[in-house]
Design an enzyme around this catalytic site. Structure first.
Site, PDB file in Angstrom:
ATOM      1  N   GLY A 212       1.677   1.604   1.058  1.00 53.41           N
ATOM      2  CA  GLY A 212       0.377   1.430   0.436  1.00 53.41           C
ATOM      3  C   GLY A 212       0.500   0.741  -0.902  1.00 53.41           C
ATOM      4  O   GLY A 212       1.440  -0.020  -1.147  1.00 53.41           O
ATOM      5  N   SER A 213      -0.436   1.019  -1.788  1.00 46.84           N
ATOM      6  CA  SER A 213      -0.468   0.328  -3.074  1.00 46.84           C
ATOM      7  C   SER A 213       0.629   0.831  -4.003  1.00 46.84           C
ATOM      8  O   SER A 213       1.112   1.967  -3.886  1.00 46.84           O
ATOM      9  CB  SER A 213      -1.827   0.533  -3.744  1.00 46.84           C
ATOM     10  OG  SER A 213      -1.968   1.869  -4.202  1.00 46.84           O
ATOM     11  N   THR A 214       1.002  -0.021  -4.937  1.00 51.02           N
ATOM     12  CA  THR A 214       2.037   0.343  -5.895  1.00 51.02           C
ATOM     13  C   THR A 214       1.587   1.511  -6.766  1.00 51.02           C
ATOM     14  O   THR A 214       2.373   2.415  -7.070  1.00 51.02           O
ATOM     15  CB  THR A 214       2.395  -0.869  -6.765  1.00 51.02           C
ATOM     16  OG1 THR A 214       2.889  -1.911  -5.910  1.00 51.02           O
ATOM     17  CG2 THR A 214       3.468  -0.533  -7.782  1.00 51.02           C
ATOM     18  N   GLY A 217       1.834   4.666  -4.800  1.00 51.94           N
ATOM     19  CA  GLY A 217       3.253   4.925  -4.573  1.00 51.94           C
ATOM     20  C   GLY A 217       3.932   5.545  -5.786  1.00 51.94           C
ATOM     21  O   GLY A 217       4.767   6.448  -5.658  1.00 51.94           O
ATOM     22  N   GLU A 234       7.089   1.638   0.613  1.00 54.26           N
ATOM     23  CA  GLU A 234       6.863   0.210   0.882  1.00 54.26           C
ATOM     24  C   GLU A 234       5.518  -0.111   0.268  1.00 54.26           C
ATOM     25  O   GLU A 234       4.481   0.308   0.763  1.00 54.26           O
ATOM     26  CB  GLU A 234       6.898  -0.063   2.391  1.00 54.26           C
ATOM     27  CG  GLU A 234       7.017  -1.547   2.724  1.00 54.26           C
ATOM     28  CD  GLU A 234       5.672  -2.252   2.769  1.00 54.26           C
ATOM     29  OE1 GLU A 234       5.322  -2.909   1.762  1.00 54.26           O
ATOM     30  OE2 GLU A 234       4.986  -2.143   3.786  1.00 54.26           O
ATOM     31  N   CYS A 268       1.063  -6.906   2.993  1.00 53.92           N
ATOM     32  CA  CYS A 268       1.907  -6.896   1.798  1.00 53.92           C
ATOM     33  C   CYS A 268       2.851  -8.094   1.748  1.00 53.92           C
ATOM     34  O   CYS A 268       3.310  -8.482   0.677  1.00 53.92           O
ATOM     35  CB  CYS A 268       2.726  -5.607   1.753  1.00 53.92           C
ATOM     36  SG  CYS A 268       1.743  -4.116   1.603  1.00 53.92           S
TER      37      CYS A 268
END
Length: 460
Positions: A212-214, A217, A234, A268
């Site tokens: 997902g999104s940084t 994460g 990831e 991504c």
């Protein structure tokens, strides 16, 4: 009603905005009960002979294959994926299960020479694995974590994204149909702030696999740190597509649109920064413009459609915020219901513009000129991300030099294909932590135990 107190998830068809299903949202208590069930099932699964575990996983793969068209059609409706892509995704789940099954009987330790005895290592399953899957590729990415975790002897609790729970729920039903033990693979749809957090924080969950999104994460990583819980992340990407003057410029230009428009740009690995050597920059634009403009956007169930809608209204609004209407090169998109945005390639934008450095996660890319090899590498690395990328050149030496210099986990030369289930996948920098897929995937779901056996006789 606030999102974090939802008790029912509404699943929308992003091409029509119609509600196609409602699904109960899991609570923290539901997660707690699921972990207890999974732990009991995992103990029995780990004690199952490796050949039998492999056989059941291959049967699971066969059942998925039997239902491939059903799963694909479900993916079209809940995620807006074009039908060709959706069929590939269902097939990819099958292939991942088959590949993982092949590793069960080869998940072996080592014998290490030491004085005074025999030393062996044993790879043991971690226990219960939490997989938090995204909405952009609901089926394949769920299987990226689930298949190797099961193969290594673990139980899995999968939390799909709020917007795309239907294929995950169906896969859990197919697992039971294939004969996998009850509660070994459970799916808990729910809101991230409730079910997701409960899964991450639960002491009975040994590892979290998140895509997902940084930003999310980072929060998950911080929560896992409190318990020294293993985590694979990831996260985002802002991947370069580097075109050198010595490349086949026509081939590079024609391949560019779908390098960032596949899945409506919700990828991504999308090559959203197109870097073109200045001496062929104008020629590249002449070639790429009609290719972008001709992309067929429409009903994802239509076999001729190349690009479907975005996943949601909020995602559509996010993408719009990066683009001035009519700017750059753009194609056409349907009007009326649905979350539609046209294919867009922005030109004449600064290298530090938001669209050039932030992950848009939509059908938008920027094209930037560069002077020479060093300048291309500088631009390619001028981002906090490092997930994927492509480079186009006829010079093998240059291909190797630039591949080594670009800070990204997955690169392709004269191609945009850099993700395969046979090979490792993961990111540099803020694109993630750890690797998925490939020959070492099962080992990432194990603990290494070292055992020394003395061979020295009793003292005389």
């Amino acid at each position: 009603m606030q999102q974090d107190v939802l008790d029912v998830l509404e699943v929308l068809n992003p091409a029509t905005e119609e509600v196609i299903a409602t699904v109960p949202a899991a609570t923290a208590a539901d997660v707690d009960a699921a972990v207890a069930r999974a732990a009991a099932a995992q103990t029995r699964w780990a004690a199952t002979a490796p050949a039998d575990r492999a056989r059941l996983l291959r049967r699971f793969a066969a059942v998925v294959d039997e239902h491939r068209e059903e799963l694909a059609q479900l993916e079209v409706r809940e995620a807006g994926h074009v039908i060709g892509n959706a069929r590939w995704e269902a097939g990819n789940v099958r292939d991942l299960l088959d590949f993982a099954a092949g590793g069960v009987e080869r998940l072996s330790g080592r014998q290490i020479p030491v004085p005074g005895g025999l030393n062996v290592t044993i790879l043991e399953p971690l226990g219960v694995i939490g997989v938090i899957a995204p909405w952009n590729f609901p089926m394949p990415i769920a299987a990226w974590g689930t298949a190797p975790a099961l193969a290594a002897g673990n139980a899995v609790i999968l939390k799909p994204a709020e917007t795309t729970p239907l294929t995950a729920l169906r896969l859990a039903e197919l697992a039971l149909e294939a004969g996998l033990p009850e509660h070994l693979f459970q799916v808990l749809p729910g809101v991230g702030a409730v079910a997701g957090d409960a899964l991450v924080e639960h002491p009975g969950v040994a590892k979290i696999v998140f895509t997902g999104s940084t930003g999310v994460g980072k929060r998950i990583m911080a929560k896992c740190a409190d318990r020294v819980k293993r985590v694979t992340l990831e996260l985002g990407g802002k991947s370069p597509n580097i075109v050198f003057a010595d490349a086949d410029v026509e081939a590079a230009a024609l391949a560019t649109p779908m390098s960032y428009l596949d899945n409506s740009g919700q990828d991504c690995c999308a090559r959203t920064r197109v870097l073109v050597q200045r001496s062929v920059y104008d020629r590249f634009l002449e070639l790429v413009a009609p290719a972008v403009e001709s992309v067929v956007v429409g009903d994802p169930a239509d076999e001729k459609t190349q690009m479907g809608p975005l996943i949601s209204k909020s995602q559509l609004e996010r993408v719009r915020s990066y683009v001035t209407p009519g700017a750059g090169i753009h194609g056409a998109a349907p009007e009326g219901p649905g979350f539609w945005f046209p294919p867009t390639l922005l030109t004449d934008v600064p290298a530090d513009a938001p669209a050039a450095v932030e992950e848009v996660f939509g059908p938008v890319a920027v094209v930037l000129p560069f002077e020479d090899e060093a300048d291309a590498i500088r631009l390619a690395n001028a981002t906090e991300y490092g997930l994927s990328g492509s480079l186009w050149t006829r010079d093998v030496g240059r291909a190797l030099r630039v591949s080594q210099a670009v800070q990204a986990g997955n690169l392709s030369v004269n191609s945009h294909s850099s993700v395969r289930y046979w090979t490792p996948f993961g990111g540099y920098k803020q694109s993630g932590l750890g690797r998925e897929l490939g020959p070492d995937a099962l080992a990432a779901f194990t603990e290494t135990k070292n055992v020394f056996i003395s061979t020295e006789g009793p003292a005389q």
